[in-house]
Design a protein around this motif. Structure first.
Motif, PDB file in Angstrom:
ATOM      1  N   GLU A 178      -7.383   7.782  -5.424  1.00  0.00           N
ATOM      2  CA  GLU A 178      -7.992   6.274  -4.103  1.00  0.00           C
ATOM      3  C   GLU A 178      -7.954   5.282  -4.917  1.00  0.00           C
ATOM      4  OE1 GLU A 178      -6.989   6.542  -0.891  1.00  0.00           O
ATOM      5  OE2 GLU A 178      -6.384   8.431  -1.268  1.00  0.00           O
ATOM      6  N   GLU A 201       0.901  -1.106   0.344  1.00  0.00           N
ATOM      7  CA  GLU A 201       0.099   0.262   0.109  1.00  0.00           C
ATOM      8  C   GLU A 201       0.971   1.131   0.033  1.00  0.00           C
ATOM      9  OE1 GLU A 201      -3.419   2.548   2.481  1.00  0.00           O
ATOM     10  OE2 GLU A 201      -3.090   0.024   3.144  1.00  0.00           O
ATOM     11  N   GLU A 202       2.444   1.282   0.820  1.00  0.00           N
ATOM     12  CA  GLU A 202       2.637   2.495   0.812  1.00  0.00           C
ATOM     13  C   GLU A 202       3.452   2.785  -0.513  1.00  0.00           C
ATOM     14  OE1 GLU A 202       7.865   3.455   2.709  1.00  0.00           O
ATOM     15  OE2 GLU A 202       5.896   1.883   3.470  1.00  0.00           O
ATOM     16  N   VAL A 232      -4.983   3.654  -5.423  1.00  0.00           N
ATOM     17  CA  VAL A 232      -4.077   2.841  -5.346  1.00  0.00           C
ATOM     18  C   VAL A 232      -4.474   1.587  -4.440  1.00  0.00           C
ATOM     19  CG1 VAL A 232      -3.504   3.352  -2.198  1.00  0.00           C
ATOM     20  CG2 VAL A 232      -3.429   5.298  -4.121  1.00  0.00           C
ATOM     21  N   ARG A 233      -5.415   1.704  -4.567  1.00  0.00           N
ATOM     22  CA  ARG A 233      -6.030  -0.167  -3.967  1.00  0.00           C
ATOM     23  C   ARG A 233      -6.048  -0.808  -5.065  1.00  0.00           C
ATOM     24  NH1 ARG A 233     -10.733   2.986  -2.229  1.00  0.00           N
ATOM     25  NH2 ARG A 233     -11.721   2.856  -4.321  1.00  0.00           N
ATOM     26  N   ARG A 241       1.023   4.118  -2.621  1.00  0.00           N
ATOM     27  CA  ARG A 241       0.517   5.428  -2.426  1.00  0.00           C
ATOM     28  C   ARG A 241       2.030   6.424  -3.415  1.00  0.00           C
ATOM     29  NH1 ARG A 241      -3.723   7.479  -0.151  1.00  0.00           N
ATOM     30  NH2 ARG A 241      -4.058   5.108   0.283  1.00  0.00           N
ATOM     31  N   ASP A 242       2.746   5.520  -2.898  1.00  0.00           N
ATOM     32  CA  ASP A 242       3.873   6.644  -3.774  1.00  0.00           C
ATOM     33  C   ASP A 242       3.796   6.986  -5.225  1.00  0.00           C
ATOM     34  OD1 ASP A 242       6.431   8.369  -3.103  1.00  0.00           O
ATOM     35  OD2 ASP A 242       7.600   6.078  -3.615  1.00  0.00           O
ATOM     36  N   THR A 289      -2.316  -1.659  -4.900  1.00  0.00           N
ATOM     37  CA  THR A 289      -1.806  -2.408  -3.447  1.00  0.00           C
ATOM     38  C   THR A 289      -1.947  -3.954  -4.418  1.00  0.00           C
ATOM     39  OG1 THR A 289      -2.318  -0.459  -2.363  1.00  0.00           O
ATOM     40  CG2 THR A 289      -2.468  -2.827  -1.419  1.00  0.00           C
ATOM     41  N   VAL A 322       0.753   6.392  -7.395  1.00  0.00           N
ATOM     42  CA  VAL A 322      -0.443   7.323  -7.792  1.00  0.00           C
ATOM     43  C   VAL A 322       0.528   8.192  -7.166  1.00  0.00           C
ATOM     44  CG1 VAL A 322      -2.989   8.067  -7.213  1.00  0.00           C
ATOM     45  CG2 VAL A 322      -1.545   5.451  -7.510  1.00  0.00           C
ATOM     46  N   HIS A 323       1.170   9.414  -6.420  1.00  0.00           N
ATOM     47  CA  HIS A 323       1.427  10.613  -6.240  1.00  0.00           C
ATOM     48  C   HIS A 323       2.090  11.367  -7.088  1.00  0.00           C
ATOM     49  CE1 HIS A 323      -0.632  10.623  -1.716  1.00  0.00           C
ATOM     50  NE2 HIS A 323      -1.102  10.236  -2.625  1.00  0.00           N
TER      51      HIS A 323
END
Length: 271
Positions: free
Chosen positions: A40, A16-17, A43-44, A20-21, A47, A23-24
């Motif tokens: 979001e 997940e970390e 991110v899922r 998220r990185d 992940t 995606v950002h």
């Protein structure tokens, strides 16, 4: 524990970390705006993908994780159900791929993987991503085709409404253009429904018809023949002079069909 195993465990434990990185990092590179809820959702998705990638790498063999294809199909089906465009989905993959490769290369360096091991990680990632794209698009098209087919059927139903006028009598107002597909629908789908209405007479009104394709004359006369076999008298109304001339030029024998200028005239004769 080998370096590859450590790297694979890292991908799964920090999925997940890392997602998220990624995606950002990738979202600002897109030409189109990405709403927060879409980010979001990405991110899922990433992940899950990162976890499956770690699972594949830990085996040390080039293979697809068991759940990847099903996961990709569900993503494609979800996108179709939400009305997304497949072009938008696919257009985001190149930048996403670059950011993934950058992140995986960094992780490979972190765990001091050899060049051969780093190549393996990137090959496995690209193989999984390509297969995921393929299954996502196929599932998207399958759902979209089903949605389009259902919409076309509903449009056909709306374009051929049978309106009851009184016991045993109904009118079928035709509007727009009569092409081969619509004429076939009348013969194969609408007529069986009409047969269930226990009608004695059906008025088919052509006053709203703009044009008739040259290939549909046979289908239209099939409608009259089928109605006759069902014991239903068919009457045509609203055939304009230009439409009548076109039908005659196409070889249609209108003398075999009872016709009136308007639905009102037909109803008066049926009293």
């Amino acid at each position: 524990m080998s370096r590859m195993t450590k790297a694979a465990d890292y991908l799964q434990e920090h999925a997940e970390e890392l997602a998220r990185d990624i995606v950002h990092t990738v979202v600002p590179r897109f030409e189109t705006h990405v709403p927060k809820e879409e980010a979001e959702a990405a991110v899922r998705m990433y992940t899950d993908f990162m976890g499956m990638l770690g699972e594949a790498i830990s085996s040390g063999e080039e293979k697809l994780p068991a759940g990847l294809l099903k996961w990709s199909q569900e993503n494609g089906e979800r996108a179709a159900d939400h009305g997304e465009k497949v072009s938008l989905i696919v257009s985001r993959y190149p930048q996403s791929r670059l950011v993934f490769v950058e992140k995986l290369t960094s992780i490979s360096a972190k765990f001091e993987l050899t060049t051969e091991e780093t190549v393996f990680v990137n090959k496995q990632f690209n193989y999984m991503l390509d297969m995921s794209i393929q299954e996502t698009v196929l599932a998207f098209e399958k759902v979209t085709d089903a949605i389009i087919k259902k919409a076309r059927t509903e449009i056909m139903d709306l374009s051929a409404p049978v309106v009851p006028l009184k016991d045993g009598l109904a009118v079928l107002p035709l509007v727009g253009s009569i092409n081969e597909q619509r004429a076939r629908y009348l013969a194969e789908q609408a007529i069986p429904k009409i047969g269930e209405m226990r009608l004695e007479c059906l008025i088919i009104d052509f006053s709203g018809i703009i044009q008739v394709d040259e290939m549909v004359e046979q289908h239209l006369f099939d409608v009259y023949r089928i109605l006759g076999l069902l014991g239903i008298k068919a009457i045509a109304t609203g055939i304009r002079p230009d439409l009548a001339q076109k039908l005659v030029n196409m070889g249609a024998d209108l003398s075999a069909i009872e016709t009136y200028a308007t639905v009102k005239q037909a109803m008066e004769q049926l009293k």
